[in-house]
Every structure is written in structure tokens, then in C-alpha cells.
Design a protein around this motif. Sequence first.
Motif, PDB file in Angstrom:
ATOM      1  N   ALA A   1      46.394   7.722  38.364  1.00 20.27           N
ATOM      2  CA  ALA A   1      46.815   6.927  37.356  1.00 20.27           C
ATOM      3  C   ALA A   1      47.389   7.891  36.249  1.00 20.27           C
ATOM      4  CB  ALA A   1      46.125   5.706  36.831  1.00 20.27           C
ATOM      5  N   LEU A   2      46.579   8.861  35.813  1.00 13.61           N
ATOM      6  CA  LEU A   2      46.997   9.842  34.853  1.00 13.61           C
ATOM      7  C   LEU A   2      48.067  10.681  35.397  1.00 13.61           C
ATOM      8  CD1 LEU A   2      46.442  11.394  32.105  1.00 13.61           C
ATOM      9  CD2 LEU A   2      44.693  12.450  33.202  1.00 13.61           C
ATOM     10  N   ARG A   3      47.962  11.033  36.516  1.00 17.54           N
ATOM     11  CA  ARG A   3      49.195  12.171  37.118  1.00 17.54           C
ATOM     12  C   ARG A   3      50.316  11.309  37.023  1.00 17.54           C
ATOM     13  NH1 ARG A   3      44.702  13.978  40.186  1.00 17.54           N
ATOM     14  NH2 ARG A   3      44.503  16.302  40.314  1.00 17.54           N
TER      15      ARG A   3
ATOM     16  N   SER B   1      47.267   2.383  38.755  1.00 15.38           N
ATOM     17  CA  SER B   1      46.664   2.845  40.042  1.00 15.38           C
ATOM     18  C   SER B   1      45.538   2.258  40.684  1.00 15.38           C
ATOM     19  CB  SER B   1      46.364   4.401  39.996  1.00 15.38           C
ATOM     20  OG  SER B   1      45.904   4.936  41.263  1.00 15.38           O
ATOM     21  N   LEU B   2      45.433   1.884  41.995  1.00 13.76           N
ATOM     22  CA  LEU B   2      44.482   1.351  42.728  1.00 13.76           C
ATOM     23  C   LEU B   2      43.369   2.345  43.301  1.00 13.76           C
ATOM     24  CD1 LEU B   2      45.927  -1.670  44.485  1.00 13.76           C
ATOM     25  CD2 LEU B   2      44.132  -1.819  43.042  1.00 13.76           C
ATOM     26  N   THR B   3      42.219   1.904  43.121  1.00 11.66           N
ATOM     27  CA  THR B   3      41.327   2.984  43.945  1.00 11.66           C
ATOM     28  C   THR B   3      41.355   2.335  45.610  1.00 11.66           C
ATOM     29  OG1 THR B   3      39.346   1.167  43.978  1.00 11.66           O
ATOM     30  CG2 THR B   3      39.482   2.580  42.128  1.00 11.66           C
ATOM     31  N   GLY B   4      40.668   3.303  46.209  1.00  4.18           N
ATOM     32  CA  GLY B   4      40.424   2.833  47.826  1.00  4.18           C
ATOM     33  C   GLY B   4      39.297   1.739  47.944  1.00  4.18           C
ATOM     34  N   MET B   5      39.048   0.955  49.017  1.00  4.18           N
ATOM     35  CA  MET B   5      38.240   0.215  48.989  1.00  4.18           C
ATOM     36  C   MET B   5      36.833   0.478  48.516  1.00  4.18           C
ATOM     37  SD  MET B   5      38.979  -1.968  52.668  1.00  4.18           S
ATOM     38  CE  MET B   5      37.203  -2.372  52.745  1.00  4.18           C
ATOM     39  N   ILE B   6      36.120  -0.409  47.657  1.00  2.00           N
ATOM     40  CA  ILE B   6      34.747   0.159  47.002  1.00  2.00           C
ATOM     41  C   ILE B   6      33.936  -1.321  47.121  1.00  2.00           C
ATOM     42  CG2 ILE B   6      35.209   2.334  45.871  1.00  2.00           C
ATOM     43  CD1 ILE B   6      35.606   0.228  43.332  1.00  2.00           C
ATOM     44  N   GLN B   7      32.589  -1.101  46.913  1.00  2.16           N
ATOM     45  CA  GLN B   7      31.582  -2.121  46.653  1.00  2.16           C
ATOM     46  C   GLN B   7      31.552  -2.155  45.326  1.00  2.16           C
ATOM     47  OE1 GLN B   7      29.915  -4.088  48.772  1.00  2.16           O
ATOM     48  NE2 GLN B   7      29.331  -5.278  46.673  1.00  2.16           N
ATOM     49  N   LEU B   8      31.986  -3.253  44.513  1.00  2.02           N
ATOM     50  CA  LEU B   8      31.846  -3.642  43.067  1.00  2.02           C
ATOM     51  C   LEU B   8      30.280  -3.556  42.858  1.00  2.02           C
ATOM     52  CD1 LEU B   8      34.879  -5.806  42.586  1.00  2.02           C
ATOM     53  CD2 LEU B   8      34.662  -3.254  42.030  1.00  2.02           C
TER      54      LEU B   8
ATOM     55  N   ILE C   1      51.370  -0.076  46.889  1.00  5.84           N
ATOM     56  CA  ILE C   1      50.763  -0.444  45.975  1.00  5.84           C
ATOM     57  C   ILE C   1      49.893   0.299  45.261  1.00  5.84           C
ATOM     58  CG2 ILE C   1      49.439  -2.464  45.165  1.00  5.84           C
ATOM     59  CD1 ILE C   1      51.733  -3.623  46.267  1.00  5.84           C
ATOM     60  N   GLY C   2      50.108   0.515  43.914  1.00  8.17           N
ATOM     61  CA  GLY C   2      49.211   1.268  42.979  1.00  8.17           C
ATOM     62  C   GLY C   2      48.940   2.465  43.493  1.00  8.17           C
TER      63      GLY C   2
END
Length: 804
Positions: A199-201, A206-213, A319-320
Motif C-alpha cells: 500500500a505504501l509503494r 491494498s489487500l492482504t492475502g488470505m489470513i486467519q484473523l 483488487i487492492g
Amino acid sequence: MPTDYPDPPEPTAANKRSQPKFLRRASVLSVFALVFGLGVTASVSMIEYNHARNLDDEHFNRLVERIQAEVTRRVTVYRYGLMGTRSVFAASSYVHRQEFVHLVNARDLPSEFPGALGIGYIERVPDTPGEVASFVEYVHDEGAPWFEITVPPGAAPLEGSLTDDRYIIKYIEPLADNRSAHGLDIGAHPVRREAAERALRANDASLTGMIQLVQDDQHVAGFLYLLPHYKSGMPLDTLEQRTEALVGWVYMPMLGPKVFEGITGAADGELDIDVFDNDRLGSETLIFDADGALDPTQAGYGPADYSDRAFHTIRELEIGGRTWMLSISSTPAFRYNSLTGVWIEVIGGTVLSFLLAALVFVQTNSSRKAWSLAEGMTSDLRKYATKAGQATKAKSDFLANMSHEIRTPMTAILGFTDLLNASIKDEQTELREHTRTIKRNGEHLLSLINDILDVSKIEAGKLDIEKIEVRPDALISEVLSLMSVKADEKRLPLEAELTSPVPSVIQSDPVRLRQIMVNLVGNAIKFTSSGRVRIEVWHDGPMQELKIAVRDTGLGMTPEQSAKLFKPFEQADTTTSREFGGTGLGLHISQRLAGMLGGQISCNSEYGKGSTFTLTVYTGVIENTPMLPTGKIDAVNSNNQSPPARHSTGEQDGAAPPLAGLVILLAEDGKDNQRLINHHLTKAGARVTIVENGRKAVEALCVQNDLTGPLHQHPPFDLLITDMQMPEMDGYTAAHLLREKGSTLPIVALTAHAMKEDIAKCLDAGCDFYASKPINKQKLIEICSEAVARPGKGHGQDSQPNAA
């Protein structure tokens, strides 16, 4: 004397050869007719089948585009939410924890951002013991003594990181649902940190990849959506400058299945959608499975998993900063075009083929059977005519629904454009021009819808024509006033003259006559760059006709181009619509209206020198009618009447709000229209209570909010404004139920339907007044004032209802 002839003997093999050649050929011809008919049936059926399959394919692709657009729209909503939250940080040197709590709790998160667990803020903290301790102490002092820094499972360093700092969740609301994420160092987790620095670049969300919240106890696919926040006033052109200015990120934790819940409704349940993160279709990348048909234990998915679907496609979506794969396939609810049409062709063609063969065979013996066959074909034609009538009704219903679906959002678009334009400062000329562009194009779209509805009503024979007194000079004067602005923009003289004495009053329809004239004069101005536009009016006494010529010095047309003018969706040539705009409906509608007024429109044009369009209308019986002398017509009202007084909206200095003291109940299911109408009414001095359907409107007027109970003896509201199309209970039912209960409350119907029969339907249901969308603020306030001032149906008296 008649003679009885014996029946002929059954032919034997010997005497068959002695039959006349004609009788032997009759059998051959009937077989040939049968084969020919079946061949034609097979060919036509195959063409129909391929055509239907193409229609199915086009239908599927349209639904896929709709689903893809809905996915983009849903995720874009979160981006706008992040941008709005970031703007609060950008507008203040520091946002205190309590300010952030108030900011988030003021939003309706489940409604605005379904699938988002909350809104948070991640702060960039230098990775030194002193800075970290100072950061924790500061958060404690803000009122969060429980705060401590944690790391998510799977923490590991990220190679190529832009900074050595820690990225810690400072705020996350609502806290009760996200306490386990409060204080989490997302920079310690490679996937989370990579998205934050991406997102900074990109200087974008920006979206993360799939994670476990960490706050998710359902163990489903989760994401973080992050948007960088910078120090105010620092340059952000390069990555180094952005890294230097970076303060942190606003973000949303999201649950993938919740984000896409109900998305198949965008395709009316005809499509199934599976969403995958990255470019591999597998259980470890599966974000969302709409119908739950995929095996969660299966490592990868391929065409075999969709072999039972008639249509299937894979679409990539950016997307993101992430690539999502959309696996979209048809469901059993998919509406096919193929089977019905093809079977009708096969069965009908086969039957007709046998009938044709039988006709050829029996025609040598009996004309009666041929007549019977003709009767059967006539019956088929009647059925086809019935189907054609049903198709016409379906088209009318479609256009009515299209009008509602377009006019409803146009209410919000034009209304909020006016509000935005009113809030723009004088020096913000570019922004003001943007809002004017939005409104101009919205009004153009509304005009196009009205043209299409006019064409439909004319073709269906439902367009009513009045026969009332019309003053020709006053009508031409009004047209001059309406069109002078466009003429002045092009610096064209616009003038009108009576070239012969004309009746002071004729019998015609002023609305439709004005519509024709506005179209003709508007076209003349549009296609004229220099010279002038002139209107000439004269009277043909013997023919009882009024003739109006519109002359211009514009482009002119060739005879070939003139021949296309009055056909629907036609223009002089293919470059006309590109250069000047328009759909080609205006002249077609005007010609049809002229015919309904007892006349016609003719055109005389010379390429490069200009055109003259002459409108002829029947004047009606005008015996003993005074004649107007020849002379010039000015762009003012011919009797010099003053314009009607406008009702105040309460916005003028010193004026009392026109709706001051009124308590209004508004039943409207659209959130945007709720806000717009509430704004207009509140600005005019009213107090407004909003409900989202007719049932709740009736309950609000009943004792103990019980639909089956009696009405309040003294209604808590002065007026009910109700949309007519709402879920659970529409406005028609609500108005009818209130009148059955004996309510005398004035009711204003609010609907996006624009056809005349819709007004009668609203009034028959028990409404006193009628207002159509898009909302006209001035007219809405005027009709509300009149509704409470003048008794209507609700007061047990017959009165002429108003329509805005």
C-alpha cells in the motif's frame, strides 16, 4: 335423373400400373412435400437452436459482467470507507482514542460495510525499547490500560522490508468484537506486512492475502484492507518521500464469506460464483463458495468440478493489488432461450410438414380438406396474434419498470448534485463545472427515458390527446423563451412572426404542440452554427389548418438523408449522433404527435444552405374566433402576465420556513432517497420521521404500533409521504389500509413511475396528491404545504389532486 355409381374396387397390383400418371405422381409429390417440409424444419430448428444458444451465451456473459461489477463494487465500498476515515486523520494533527471511537460508532458498519469486523488504525512505531515503551504508555494514558503488544501466529521476518519499524494496531472499533486484535503487531507477520508496504509503494489501498484473523472464531478466509496515512504537508511523489512521511494505516479486517454473502442475487440466482485468492483454484485459496458445492478437502479444482454446469468461465480481477479468480457458472435457475423455441420449431414444423404432404395428396380428391387445413392455419394465426399482443404488453410492463428503476436512482443523483452544487464556494469554479456536468447528463438521461416512454405509449395507442383552447401566439412566445438560452449560447438570432392573420384561439393539445415545437426549434439551433433561426406562422382557412415553419441556415441535408429523418433511432448519417448527440427519437415522436393532432411535419432541405421544417395542425372549429394580426412575436407572455409566485423554501433571508411546525411521516425504502427527502423537508422547517416500508408507516399511526389496532385519536403526524414500491408492504396497500381504518391524514404518493395510469392507481388507493421522481425540491415543498392546507380524500371530500 341422378345415377348411383358403385364404389370403385380396391386397386390390385395389375391395375395400379394402369392408373393415370397424375394419380401415381400424387403419392410421389406428397412424399416429396413431406421430405422437403421435414428438411426445412430441421434446418430452421438448427438455426433457431444456434440462435437460442447464442442468446443463452450472451445472457450468461451479461450476468457474468454484472456479477464481476458487483464484486468490484462491494470491495470498492470498503476503499471509500477507508478514505473517509483517513480524511479525519488528515484534517487533524492528532486523533484521540475517544474521537476514533465516536467516529466509528457513528457509522452503521453492518449496513455500510457488510463482512467488515470493524475499522482500525495501525501506527508505525520505531523498533527501539524506548519508543515502544513510550507508545504503550501513551495508549494506556488515553484510556486503554489493558493495551499490550502481541504478535499474530506465524510471525516471521519479511525480506526486502521497507522499514525496520513495528506496525501496531493502536485503535480498533468496535473493541468488544476485536479486543484480541488490539495491540497486534502486523509487521511481525509476512503476509500482513507485505500488504501494508505494498500500500505504501502504490500509495493506494491494498489487500492482504488470505489470513486467519485473530478475532475470528469461525476460521474462515480473512483479509486486511489497508490505506496509508502520512504526515500533513510532506511531499509524497517518490517511495522515499512516502516512507519518510508515513505515520500509519487505516484498515478494515474482513471475513471473505461475509463480504460476498448474497452476491448471487445480482444475477437473480441464475449464476453460482466461487472466489479464489491468487491464480490457483484450490481449497487453500478458496475465499467464497456461493452454493457450497466444492469439496473443501480437495487440493485443486478444475473443469471436472463444473461439468454439470451448462456454462462456466474463469475471470481474473485485480483488487487492492491482489489477483482474484472468479469461477462463475450457471445454476439450475438459469433462464434458457433454447428449448422452448426449438421444440416449437420441431413440433410445429413436423406437424406442418405432414399437413402439407396430406394436402398435396388429398387435393386431387377433395377441396374440403384443403379448406379445413386453411381453417386450422387461421387458428394458428390467431394464436400468433394473441402472442404478439402479450409481447406488446410485456414490452409496456418492461418500459414502466425501466422507468421506475432509472428514475429512482436519478432522484438521488440529481438531488445530491443540487445539494453539492449549493455547498460549493464561488472560487471553486472547476468543481462547480463538474457538478453541472453531472446534472446535465442526468437530465439528458431522464429526457431519453421520457422519449422512449412516449414512443411506447404511441405504439400501444395509450397516449391521450387533449382538445382544449390554445393561444398560438402565447405558445410560440413560450417556446422562444424556453429556447432563447440555447440560441444565445451559439449567438444565433431566434425570432418569430405571424405572416398572416391567425386565429387567436385554436382547439388542440398545448403540451404536445409545445413538445413538437421545442424539438423542431432545438434541432434547428443544434445544427446551425451561423446565420439565424426563424419561426413563421400562418393560417390556411379552407383547410382549417395552422402552419408553423421553422427555418434555419444550418448544415442542410441531401434527399437521401431527409428520407431517414422520421424513422425511430435514425439520424441523417452515422456521424450526426457522434458530433451533435441525440438518439433519433425526437422527430419520430414529433411526427407521430403531429398526426394525432390532425396534421403532419414536412421537411425541405438543401445541403449546405439550411432546412425548413413545416408543422401542420388541425385548428378545430374556429367560427367567430377573433384573428390575430400579422407581426413579430416576442419571447414574453403575450398578455404580459407576471410569472406565478414561487413558494418559499425557507432558504431566503428573513423568510419563515414554509413547512415550519409540520410533523411528517416519510415511508421510503431507499437509503439515499431517505437522506435527500429528509434534507429538503427538514431544511423547509418540518420534523421528519422515517420508516422503510408501508407496514411500519401504518403501525406508526396505530395505537401501540399494532397493525391490527385502531388509529390514534389524534394522529402524531400532519402528513404522510409514501413511496409506492417498497418491500413487505407497498404504498398502495398502506394507503388503502389507512383509508379503511378511517384515517383522514393527507397522503402524498411518491413514485418513480411516470405514466398517466400510475396517477390514477395512486389516487384510487387513497392518496390525495402525487409527486414523481426525480424529486423536485420546490414542487415537493409546495405540494406538502397544499396537502395540509387543502382537504382531500383523507378529509372525506372530493377534490382535484395535485401532481408534481
